[in-house]
Design a protein around this motif. Structure first.
Motif, mmCIF file in Angstrom:
data_model
loop_
_atom_site.group_PDB
_atom_site.id
_atom_site.type_symbol
_atom_site.label_atom_id
_atom_site.label_comp_id
_atom_site.label_asym_id
_atom_site.label_seq_id
_atom_site.Cartn_x
_atom_site.Cartn_y
_atom_site.Cartn_z
ATOM 1 N N SER A 399 41.245 50.975 49.043
ATOM 2 C CA SER A 399 42.711 50.979 49.008
ATOM 3 C C SER A 399 43.311 51.263 50.379
ATOM 4 N N THR A 519 46.630 44.634 45.286
ATOM 5 C CA THR A 519 46.862 44.649 43.836
ATOM 6 C C THR A 519 46.878 43.232 43.278
ATOM 7 N N GLU A 520 47.598 42.330 43.953
ATOM 8 C CA GLU A 520 47.699 40.949 43.471
ATOM 9 C C GLU A 520 46.344 40.241 43.509
ATOM 10 N N LYS A 523 43.847 41.705 40.949
ATOM 11 C CA LYS A 523 44.189 41.259 39.586
ATOM 12 C C LYS A 523 43.757 39.806 39.384
#
Length: 578
Positions: A399, A519-520, A523
């Motif tokens: 992250s 995040t995108e 996912k």
């Protein structure tokens, strides 16, 4: 007048002719031997180093040889006019010899200013003027007023004779007194040199005074030239035993017995010219060291002809036998007429060096402790960022480091983000135990680590799931990498899993098409991975292509992914179909 006196004394010359002949036959060889010894002294002076007083002493010896030569010529002359001429010519040496000798004596004692160019020029001028006055004495009679005995000859004296004689006596007296004043400050060797020079000075001086004041004669003549034998013998003895002109006194004005720092004056050959009392306590030194040579292994030999004044940090020398450490300052003595010689000043820094060593040791220990703390801190950081089982970066670190990479992706330089999930891993754990499962995880992590290049990164994303980020990697390149990992993973053999084929499924998201944030993209990769799982596993699905070949019968059917079947796409990959 002088010629008339000569005629009046002619009958006295005839009566003493026999005695004069015997005197001449004996005195001439003696004077020649003395002159030869004086020449030997000059040769020794020329061969010696540039010691104080050597030039003045050499000129005094030359003047003495001139004086002796004129006496020999006078003794061997028959004609009275020739005798008078040689007596007058002798005055060049009579004046120069004591004056140059006094100057050399003073220079040797430390009064070097008397042998500089101007004093030497003054002495030469005085000698020349006195010689000229003697040669022209027949016109003014300032030196000789008449002939008392024409065979020797012996003269009555004028006022200039006594002025010159008084001046020479005064110079020699001052030279002796000033030199004697330096005796107690000199080293033992230099005291012996000065005593020899005093003897060499007083022998002819005393004979000359006895001749002038009391008419004392040797071989019925002036004893002064014969007394030069004592002078040359004293000088030769001082050169041989006292190292005169070889180890002269140097730098006495700055060497004081109260100085706590040892001071040593050295020749380039290692010859010790001077030491102070503090230096006598050094290893290898004593009161008899002056005039001897240091062995090549002596620690001070490293500083011979070395100027430490220009060095940023003064060097140090260790005297292990004394358990002492000295800081060395070496000063060349070329300005003082000793080319190549050096004065070494030693300052005891034993306590300072011990304190610095203690401080250095403490600093070294502190440095080691700091390095150990940094190493432990690095380990803790690695533990915080890495998975303890596989050695890969963990999810927390992902992250932090992945977002900048994804945000820099472009159409020309896409970034591939791959989520890998090991197939049937739960069954491995359940049937063979967690230790075998850990081996499977470590094996696949090793495959990923060995394949990474440049800025590529791999993470253990959780359980049996891995995340791989491949900057500047296209869709086809990402599929090729997955294919390579799959082949390597399938060829690895784990003893506990002899009959089990190892495989994985992968979901691939290509940025920026799949998104511009972690995040995108994560996912999107998860969706593609899910599609790979329901497509039968052991396959790779790229997001954006995960719906290829799916017949859409209605909105409800699109969300019911569990009822999808698997079929081949146009490219040959397995995909889910309704």
């Amino acid at each position: 007048m002088l010629h008339q006196n000569c005629l009046d004394s002619a009958h006295q010359a005839r009566s003493s002719g026999l005695l004069e002949g015997l005197t001449m036959s004996f005195s001439t060889p003696v004077l020649i031997v003395i002159a030869m010894l004086a020449i030997l002294v000059i040769g020794r002076i020329i061969a010696s180093p540039e010691a104080p007083g050597r030039i003045a002493f050499g000129l005094a010896a030359v003047a003495s040889i001139w004086w002796i030569a004129m006496v020999v010529l006078r003794l061997n002359s028959v004609d009275l006019s020739d005798k008078i001429l040689f007596s007058r010519l002798a005055w060049f040496g009579i004046i120069a010899a004591p004056l140059f000798w006094s100057a050399g004596f003073l220079d040797h004692a430390g009064f070097s200013q008397v042998t500089r160019r101007v004093p030497i020029a003054i002495i030469l001028t005085i000698s020349a003027l006195g010689g000229i006055a003697a040669l022209t004495d027949g016109y003014h009679h300032w030196i000789y007023t008449g002939v008392i005995n024409e065979e020797r000859p012996t003269f009555s004296h004028g006022w200039l004779f006594y002025v010159i004689l008084g001046g020479m006596y005064l110079c020699m007296l001052l030279a002796c007194l000033m030199s004697i004043s330096q005796l107690k400050r000199a080293a033992r060797l230099h005291r012996r040199q000065m005593v020899a020079l005093l003897i060499a000075t007083c022998a002819p001086w005393g004979c000359n005074a006895a001749f002038v004041l009391f008419e004392f004669r040797l071989f019925n003549d002036d004893p002064t030239p014969f007394a030069f034998s004592a002078t040359v013998l004293a000088v030769l003895f001082a050169q041989h035993r006292g190292k005169l002109f070889i180890a002269p006194p140097i730098a006495r004005d700055i060497i004081f017995s109260i100085l706590p720092d040892p001071i040593v004056v050295l020749e380039p050959s290692g010859l010790v010219l001077e030491i102070n009392p503090a230096a006598e306590k050094l290893t290898g030194f004593n009161a008899e060291t002056v005039g001897t040579k240091l062995p090549p292994s002596h620690p001070l030999m490293a500083f011979v002809a070395r100027d430490t004044q220009t060095e940023t940090r003064k060097p140090i020398v260790h005297f292990d036998a004394m358990e002492k450490i000295f800081e060395v300052s070496a000063q060349p003595l070329e300005r003082w007429g000793r080319k190549g010689s050096v004065m070494v000043v030693l300052r005891d820094v034993t306590a300072r060096e011990a304190a610095q060593k203690s401080l250095s040791d403490a600093g070294h220990a502190l440095k080691l402790r700091l390095e150990e703390n940094l190493r432990l801190q690095g380990q803790l950081e690695q533990q915080a960022f890495r998975d303890h089982l596989t050695g890969l970066f963990n999810r927390r670190h992902a992250s932090t480091v992945i977002p900048p990479v994804i945000s820099s992706a472009s159409e020309d330089a896409p970034v591939s983000l791959i989520v890998v999930d090991l197939d049937y891993f739960k069954q491995v754990n359940d049937r063979h135990g967690h230790d075998v499962g850990d081996k499977v995880l470590s094996t696949f992590a090793m495959i990923l680590s060995d394949s990474l290049q440049g800025a590529e990164m791999a993470f253990r994303y959780g359980g049996e799931e891995f995340l791989v980020v491949l900057p500047a990697t296209t869709r086809d390149q990402a599929l090729e990498r997955c294919s390579r990992w799959r082949r390597e993973f399938a060829t690895h053999t784990i003893a506990e899993l002899k009959d089990v084929a190892l495989s994985f499924s992968a979901g691939i998201a290509i940025a920026p098409q799949a998104g511009t944030s972690l995040t995108e993209c994560a996912k999107a990769a998860d969706i593609a991975l899910y599609r790979a799982k329901i497509s039968g596993r052991n396959t790779d699905i790229v997001w954006g292509e995960h719906l290829d070949g799916i017949a859409r019968e209605g909105p409800a059917d699109q969300g019911n992914a569990g009822d999808h079947s698997v079929r081949k796409t146009r490219s040959g990959r397995k995909v889910a179909s309704p």
